[in-house]
Design a protein around this motif. Structure first.
Motif, PDB file in Angstrom:
ATOM      1  N   GLN A  52       1.024  -0.997  -0.083  1.00 43.25           N
ATOM      2  CA  GLN A  52       0.050   0.713   0.156  1.00 43.25           C
ATOM      3  C   GLN A  52       0.828   1.424  -0.248  1.00 43.25           C
ATOM      4  OE1 GLN A  52      -3.377   0.032  -0.282  1.00 43.25           O
ATOM      5  NE2 GLN A  52      -3.330  -2.149  -0.750  1.00 43.25           N
ATOM      6  N   MET A  53       2.097   1.198   0.699  1.00 45.17           N
ATOM      7  CA  MET A  53       2.788   2.593   0.364  1.00 45.17           C
ATOM      8  C   MET A  53       3.546   2.359  -0.399  1.00 45.17           C
ATOM      9  SD  MET A  53       4.700   1.900   4.379  1.00 45.17           S
ATOM     10  CE  MET A  53       5.084   3.535   4.614  1.00 45.17           C
ATOM     11  N   LYS A  54       3.971   1.256  -1.338  1.00 43.54           N
ATOM     12  CA  LYS A  54       5.173   1.420  -2.876  1.00 43.54           C
ATOM     13  C   LYS A  54       4.256   2.878  -3.777  1.00 43.54           C
ATOM     14  CE  LYS A  54       6.772  -0.905  -6.168  1.00 43.54           C
ATOM     15  NZ  LYS A  54       7.352  -2.712  -6.184  1.00 43.54           N
ATOM     16  N   GLU A  95      -0.597  12.475   8.103  1.00 48.97           N
ATOM     17  CA  GLU A  95       0.049  13.433   7.121  1.00 48.97           C
ATOM     18  C   GLU A  95       0.463  13.707   6.098  1.00 48.97           C
ATOM     19  OE1 GLU A  95       1.733  16.569   9.930  1.00 48.97           O
ATOM     20  OE2 GLU A  95      -0.298  16.186  10.949  1.00 48.97           O
ATOM     21  N   ALA A  96       1.621  12.839   5.693  1.00 53.27           N
ATOM     22  CA  ALA A  96       2.267  12.449   4.654  1.00 53.27           C
ATOM     23  C   ALA A  96       1.675  11.731   3.450  1.00 53.27           C
ATOM     24  CB  ALA A  96       3.361  11.931   5.178  1.00 53.27           C
ATOM     25  N   ILE A  97       1.004  10.487   4.176  1.00 50.46           N
ATOM     26  CA  ILE A  97      -0.734   9.779   3.271  1.00 50.46           C
ATOM     27  C   ILE A  97      -1.545  10.713   2.765  1.00 50.46           C
ATOM     28  CG2 ILE A  97      -2.183   8.446   3.484  1.00 50.46           C
ATOM     29  CD1 ILE A  97      -0.271   6.370   5.309  1.00 50.46           C
ATOM     30  N   THR A  98      -2.294  11.785   3.524  1.00 51.10           N
ATOM     31  CA  THR A  98      -2.981  12.325   3.307  1.00 51.10           C
ATOM     32  C   THR A  98      -2.622  13.391   1.788  1.00 51.10           C
ATOM     33  OG1 THR A  98      -4.341  12.575   5.189  1.00 51.10           O
ATOM     34  CG2 THR A  98      -4.760  14.667   3.860  1.00 51.10           C
ATOM     35  N   CYS A 101      -2.051  11.346  -1.122  1.00 53.30           N
ATOM     36  CA  CYS A 101      -3.057  11.232  -2.127  1.00 53.30           C
ATOM     37  C   CYS A 101      -4.086  12.284  -2.576  1.00 53.30           C
ATOM     38  CB  CYS A 101      -4.098  10.411  -1.289  1.00 53.30           C
ATOM     39  SG  CYS A 101      -3.990   8.937  -0.428  1.00 53.30           S
ATOM     40  N   ASP A 102      -3.427  13.269  -1.760  1.00 52.36           N
ATOM     41  CA  ASP A 102      -4.689  15.216  -2.566  1.00 52.36           C
ATOM     42  C   ASP A 102      -3.681  15.678  -3.572  1.00 52.36           C
ATOM     43  OD1 ASP A 102      -5.754  15.150  -0.445  1.00 52.36           O
ATOM     44  OD2 ASP A 102      -4.853  16.433   0.374  1.00 52.36           O
TER      45      ASP A 102
END
Length: 129
Positions: A52-54, A95-98, A101-102
């Motif tokens: 999922q992180m890739k 926060e980094a994932i958000t 994704c944005d």
């Protein structure tokens, strides 16, 4: 379970799973008498998390750090201070994932806009899609 079954379950190649073991992200929990790598459900979950992180372009170091935080959070001997610090680190990852994704949503919107422009050009020129 053996590596072939893990590959089927995760959608990762054997090579990728072996590589993650070589770099210390997910090492097999055991080996069979014949030397085959053996994985647990927990190992599969770990591989799925990495998968999922890739696409979000997390580096190996970032991935290793997140896995370390999650591992430490599952320890029974954490102080409240340590738990709070680890949860704060998880908040930073969230926060980094958000943000990533944005950025991907924005990129996808630009791609869809471009596709619409191209289709409009083709329609004006009488070329069917």
């Amino acid at each position: 379970m053996q590596i072939g079954r893990v590959a089927e379950r995760t959608g990762l190649s054997l090579r990728t799973i072996r590589y993650y073991g070589e770099v210390g992200l997910v090492e097999p929990s055991a080996r069979s008498r014949g030397g085959f790598r053996l994985y647990t459900e927990s190992d599969v979950d770990r591989l799925l998390l990495i998968k999922q992180m890739k696409p979000l372009d997390f580096s190996l170091e970032e991935t290793r750090e997140l896995l370390g935080v999650l591992d430490r959070l599952s320890a029974d001997d954490l102080t409240e201070h340590d738990r709070a610090a680890l949860n704060a680190r998880l908040d930073i990852f969230d926060e980094a994932i958000t943000a990533r994704c944005d950025a991907l949503r924005e990129q996808l919107a630009r791609a869809a806009e471009f596709q619409g422009l191209l289709r409009a050009q083709r329609t004006r020129r009488g070329v069917r899609a």
